[in-house]
Design a protein around this motif. Sequence first.
Motif, PDB file in Angstrom:
ATOM      1  N   GLY A 245       0.830  -1.208   0.000  1.00 55.72           N
ATOM      2  CA  GLY A 245       0.000   0.000   0.000  1.00 55.72           C
ATOM      3  C   GLY A 245       0.865   1.260   0.000  1.00 55.72           C
ATOM      4  O   GLY A 245       2.086   1.190   0.143  1.00 55.72           O
ATOM      5  N   ALA A 246       0.187   2.420  -0.159  1.00 55.23           N
ATOM      6  CA  ALA A 246       0.904   3.696  -0.291  1.00 55.23           C
ATOM      7  C   ALA A 246       1.764   4.008   0.939  1.00 55.23           C
ATOM      8  O   ALA A 246       2.910   4.447   0.807  1.00 55.23           O
ATOM      9  CB  ALA A 246      -0.089   4.827  -0.544  1.00 55.23           C
ATOM     10  N   ASP A 247       1.210   3.755   2.136  1.00 51.36           N
ATOM     11  CA  ASP A 247       1.953   4.056   3.366  1.00 51.36           C
ATOM     12  C   ASP A 247       3.248   3.274   3.428  1.00 51.36           C
ATOM     13  O   ASP A 247       4.324   3.820   3.702  1.00 51.36           O
ATOM     14  CB  ASP A 247       1.116   3.717   4.614  1.00 51.36           C
ATOM     15  N   HIS A 266      -3.786  -7.310   3.469  1.00 48.91           N
ATOM     16  CA  HIS A 266      -3.179  -7.849   2.255  1.00 48.91           C
ATOM     17  C   HIS A 266      -1.646  -7.783   2.289  1.00 48.91           C
ATOM     18  O   HIS A 266      -0.972  -8.426   1.494  1.00 48.91           O
ATOM     19  CB  HIS A 266      -3.747  -7.161   1.002  1.00 48.91           C
ATOM     20  N   GLU A 267      -1.090  -7.011   3.212  1.00 52.46           N
ATOM     21  CA  GLU A 267       0.385  -6.936   3.275  1.00 52.46           C
ATOM     22  C   GLU A 267       0.978  -8.044   4.155  1.00 52.46           C
ATOM     23  O   GLU A 267       2.178  -8.308   4.088  1.00 52.46           O
ATOM     24  CB  GLU A 267       0.813  -5.564   3.814  1.00 52.46           C
ATOM     25  N   GLN A 268       0.126  -8.686   4.949  1.00 48.81           N
ATOM     26  CA  GLN A 268       0.646  -9.648   5.926  1.00 48.81           C
ATOM     27  C   GLN A 268       1.430 -10.815   5.292  1.00 48.81           C
ATOM     28  O   GLN A 268       2.538 -11.108   5.732  1.00 48.81           O
ATOM     29  CB  GLN A 268      -0.468 -10.172   6.847  1.00 48.81           C
ATOM     30  N   PRO A 269       0.862 -11.470   4.258  1.00 48.82           N
ATOM     31  CA  PRO A 269       1.635 -12.591   3.675  1.00 48.82           C
ATOM     32  C   PRO A 269       2.963 -12.128   3.072  1.00 48.82           C
ATOM     33  O   PRO A 269       3.948 -12.875   3.100  1.00 48.82           O
ATOM     34  CB  PRO A 269       0.710 -13.153   2.591  1.00 48.82           C
ATOM     35  N   ILE A 270       2.998 -10.884   2.586  1.00 49.53           N
ATOM     36  CA  ILE A 270       4.245 -10.377   1.985  1.00 49.53           C
ATOM     37  C   ILE A 270       5.279 -10.157   3.091  1.00 49.53           C
ATOM     38  O   ILE A 270       6.438 -10.565   2.983  1.00 49.53           O
ATOM     39  CB  ILE A 270       3.993  -9.047   1.235  1.00 49.53           C
TER      40      ILE A 270
END
Length: 474
Positions: A245-247, A266-270
Amino acid sequence: MIEDKRVTEAAPKKEQRRKFQAIRGTRDLLPPGTALWNHVEETAHAVFGTFGFGEMRPPIFEPTELFARAVGGDTDIVSKEMYSFAESPEPNDPKAVFVKKALDLGLGVEVDDFEKAFGELSSLATISLRPEATASVCRAYIEHNMQQLPQPQKLYYMGPMFRRERPQKGRYRQFYQIGAEVLGGVDAPAIDAEVIEMVMTFFDKLKLPGVQLEINSIGHAADNCRRGYVALLKSELEKVKDKLGADSQRRIEANPLRVLDSKLEHEQPIIATLPKIADHLCDDCKTHYAAVKRELELRGVFYKENWRLVRGLDYYMRTTFEITAQGLGSQNAVCGGGRYDGLVELLGGPPTKGIGFAIGEDRLILSLQEAKDAALATGNQPPFVYIAWMGANAYAAAVRAAKNLRAAGIRVELPPVEQKFGKALERASKLGAQYALILGDNEVAEGTWTLKTLADGTQQKFTEPHLLDFLKKL
Ligand code: ATP
Ligand code: MG
């Protein structure tokens, strides 16, 4: 009689009488709720005392510059959340005299004139309400040459902090922290473990529900340690930048460690696939971390390791920890802490080891209130006696009895005007008294007083000294 010559101002018209409310994000703590606050604070004094910590009370405002340096000018706290204002000059300050003279002469004061005389306006001191207290404790350590006292110095504080954040459950603009710092001496892992043990003992004493301790080591700021890791993290993050994401994308440049804080689903698996700092600590930091964990085990302190627990500033190092509790929704962190060996030096003091924590007292109390047995946790309430007196002789005896009972630590309600018997008992129950002491002129003449237990209506007769004995033993 002295005549009051003051002129009273006419009362404002009704529509002008504005009703005031506490400012958004601040609140009144009222009785009886404040009993729990006192209980929490007394428990902190007692537990911290057993670990050899002494209380300090720093001021509530400090130079803005102190926080900018200690907390970090780029942090949200300093860049957005502080209540800061310009310090108005003392009446005899040359700046103030200059401005006053100019105004008396009917001249406007141009910023240019002012700056010509006194240098840049921006260099005028601004002060801020404290957003946290570690900076003040370190400032005081330096100011009072505490490095010359036996080391380490173990200090704690409690009181209000101020941050202009969006108010919500567990997040206020005036909130309260209870914190402690260990400054000076060595950085032995036993110190880190003992500080954590102290907080956990405190929470244990309060029966705080669902306490969970998470720990991590963030190494130290060197190429073969955290800096190396951050560089690696950055390059790995750049590979997955498009999926973030942007942040987080912004943070890759500004402060890659902060990406690990992300709560976005959605960032957790990454994030789970990113390199972990534990695998990139230097040997000394690795050894230190392993020893902290051993020391915690030795003390029977349960912990969970969380490799994503990080701090964004350079002087934070090695041990970091966070404690969460139950019943707080997403604001569930009740304590944050860690080691900060470079901070005192950064504030102009000698190189000094340091570790500390801050507990959010508001959240601690919210969590206790959610737990069933919180009411019991407020400690032993003293017996509460309502003195139902009737008649002038009885009144004198009642005043004396109230004084004696209060001196013995008993809570006494002494009605300021005579009441009928039924009315007195009604009010005693309403206030939550356990006993009504019945004192009429007859009782006084006989020297036997009647104590009525309000819960079951039973009555006992006592002489004055026996009555006091009876209540004191409760
Ligand atoms: P958070 O992530 O919840 O904003 P933080 O990292 O800003 O917390 P610290 O600066 O480490 O918190 O402060 C320590 C503790 O103080 C927090 O764990 C929390 O319990 C409490 N705290 C911080 N900000 C607030 C606030 N605005 N209102 C109430 N409590 C707070
Ligand atoms: Mg915060």
